[in-house]
Scaffold this active site. Sequence first.
Site, PDB file in Angstrom:
ATOM      1  CE  LYS A  71       7.930   1.553   7.968  1.00 37.02           C
ATOM      2  NZ  LYS A  71       8.341   1.959   6.621  1.00 37.02           N
ATOM      3  CE  LYS A 102       2.017  -3.260   7.845  1.00 37.02           C
ATOM      4  NZ  LYS A 102       2.339  -2.183   7.000  1.00 37.02           N
ATOM      5  CE  LYS A 160       8.649  -4.196   0.931  1.00 34.79           C
ATOM      6  NZ  LYS A 160       8.695  -2.916   0.225  1.00 34.79           N
TER       7      LYS A 160
HETATM    8  P1  TYM Z   1       5.101  -0.358   0.775  1.00 34.32           P
HETATM    9  O1  TYM Z   1       6.330  -0.348  -0.063  1.00 34.32           O
HETATM   10  O2  TYM Z   1       5.262  -0.687   2.228  1.00 34.32           O
HETATM   11  O3  TYM Z   1       4.033  -1.356   0.182  1.00 34.32           O
HETATM   12  C1  TYM Z   1       3.654  -1.335  -1.185  1.00 34.32           C
HETATM   13  C2  TYM Z   1       2.158  -1.622  -1.291  1.00 34.32           C
HETATM   14  O4  TYM Z   1       1.850  -2.883  -0.688  1.00 34.32           O
HETATM   15  C3  TYM Z   1       0.760  -2.736   0.226  1.00 34.32           C
HETATM   16  N1  TYM Z   1       0.910  -3.690   1.338  1.00 34.32           N
HETATM   17  C4  TYM Z   1       0.020  -4.626   1.679  1.00 34.32           C
HETATM   18  N2  TYM Z   1      -1.185  -4.947   1.157  1.00 34.32           N
HETATM   19  C5  TYM Z   1      -1.855  -5.992   1.721  1.00 34.32           C
HETATM   20  N3  TYM Z   1      -1.388  -6.707   2.780  1.00 34.32           N
HETATM   21  C6  TYM Z   1      -0.193  -6.423   3.341  1.00 34.32           C
HETATM   22  N4  TYM Z   1       0.261  -7.135   4.361  1.00 34.32           N
HETATM   23  C7  TYM Z   1       0.561  -5.333   2.783  1.00 34.32           C
HETATM   24  N5  TYM Z   1       1.769  -4.784   3.084  1.00 34.32           N
HETATM   25  C8  TYM Z   1       1.968  -3.775   2.196  1.00 34.32           C
HETATM   26  C9  TYM Z   1       0.873  -1.299   0.710  1.00 34.32           C
HETATM   27  O5  TYM Z   1      -0.361  -0.826   1.214  1.00 34.32           O
HETATM   28  C10 TYM Z   1       1.300  -0.577  -0.551  1.00 34.32           C
HETATM   29  O6  TYM Z   1       0.181  -0.243  -1.339  1.00 34.32           O
HETATM   30  N6  TYM Z   1       4.197   4.478   1.610  1.00 34.32           N
HETATM   31  C11 TYM Z   1       4.103   3.413   0.659  1.00 34.32           C
HETATM   32  C12 TYM Z   1       4.802   3.692  -0.662  1.00 34.32           C
HETATM   33  C13 TYM Z   1       4.421   4.968  -1.329  1.00 34.32           C
HETATM   34  C14 TYM Z   1       3.222   5.235  -2.026  1.00 34.32           C
HETATM   35  C15 TYM Z   1       3.359   6.555  -2.539  1.00 34.32           C
HETATM   36  C16 TYM Z   1       2.064   4.495  -2.238  1.00 34.32           C
HETATM   37  C17 TYM Z   1       5.211   6.059  -1.419  1.00 34.32           C
HETATM   38  N7  TYM Z   1       4.567   7.027  -2.156  1.00 34.32           N
HETATM   39  C18 TYM Z   1       2.345   7.146  -3.289  1.00 34.32           C
HETATM   40  C19 TYM Z   1       1.046   5.103  -2.992  1.00 34.32           C
HETATM   41  C20 TYM Z   1       1.189   6.415  -3.496  1.00 34.32           C
HETATM   42  C21 TYM Z   1       4.734   2.169   1.234  1.00 34.32           C
HETATM   43  O7  TYM Z   1       5.586   2.226   2.078  1.00 34.32           O
HETATM   44  O8  TYM Z   1       4.328   1.032   0.616  1.00 34.32           O
END
Ligand code: TYM
Length: 391
Positions: free
Chosen positions: A168, A253, A256
């Site tokens: 990032k 992957k 966003k």
């Molecule tokens: P975020 O907002 O990027 O994504 C949310 C969830 O979606 C999953 N994900 C995917 N799964 C499969 N294929 C993909 N291409 C894909 N892209 C995203 C992510 O693995 C996630 O589970 N850091 C985290 C948010 C967070 C969090 C937490 C998660 C903050 N605190 C505590 C769990 C526990 C994030 O940026 O997810």
Amino acid sequence: MRDTRGPSGRVSEITVVLCQLFGPGASCRPLGTGNARPGPLRPGTLLGVNGEPHAGETKVVLSGIQPTGAVHLGNYLGALRWWVDFQDRYDAFYCVVDLHALTVPGDPAELSQATFNMATLLMAAGLDPGRCTLFVQSHVHEHAELAWLLECTATMGELSRMTQFKDKSGKDGEESARLGLFAYPVLMAADILLYQADLVPVGDDQRQHLELTRDLAQRWNSRYGTTFKVPDAAIPPPGGGARIMDLQDPVHKMSKSAASGAGLISLFDDPKLIERKVKRAVTDLDPPGPGAVRWDPEAKPGVSNLLELLAALRGGRPAEIAAGYESYGRLKSDATDAVLEMVVPLQERYRALARDPAAIRSVLAQGAARAGEVAAKTMGAARSALGLLPR
Ligand code: TYM
């Protein structure tokens, strides 16, 4: 081969997939070895690391999603649908992590609306405030407070090894990256540890952050006395949607932050647009014909991604599903139908829920109250473990 080493440089301990946790559509063993589906579980069943049920205790689940950027099919398949599934089996806490959104530039005028919309979307996807605690991260001040205490436990070295920071901060360089982006995984650890979570359902891209969380909890517990439960990641196994790839660039992957929206299916996309995006999905250069449709993520990433989509949405194993296809065209049209079967009703539920914003606000207020009670308890224990003077 992807590097699965964790922040400490050793092979991740959480490659253990909690097989029994994943139901329809997920295969637990390596593909092709056969897979017994787990039976239904009673709500509140406590599962051990190997999935065996114990009686009498309820495990805690926590997960989060960022409010900004397009919420996409990868988010849904890798995480959200499991959140919905887990709310009946565990004491589940789910949050919209608005503080995490501040780690990269964004428009303040849009953040609160995006946060609200994400909460609405989560309910449209099936989260039920009667069966889980849904809240906004910044409504529970203990998240930021515990993050600071954990920052004094984490090291520069382990945070420097986080691949998401490198990705990032890559474009503009580390010099101008926000300190919050560097410390982001510690805030995520605070989110999890505050609720004494046993399980954290996430996609595969969060694996390294989960290992850091475990490392921090273990280090803290051995330094200051047991304060936190050490959580397990619940990452869907191959074929379960843990890593949905970009339709135009299937070696990366679905994300966003992708350069173009053509490879991403937003849960808000118009059905016609979804149809076009799947039709134009890159399916490698092989000519169609017998054997062209096969599950082979290395040699045929585009086709394998469509098979993974189908498996995750309709159940079954990607390798077996492949046997039913000879042409890319039919695979794409079935993948489109499978996506629309999920997305169209979700969008209808979203529109219905969005008509009553006061109801959503009330859900979030109640969620924050319940989450705050649990968080305050852990925070008290953490303060006292560190020797901070009580007020
Ligand atoms: P975020 O907002 O990027 O994504 C949310 C969830 O979606 C999953 N994900 C995917 N799964 C499969 N294929 C993909 N291409 C894909 N892209 C995203 C992510 O693995 C996630 O589970 N850091 C985290 C948010 C967070 C969090 C937490 C998660 C903050 N605190 C505590 C769990 C526990 C994030 O940026 O997810």
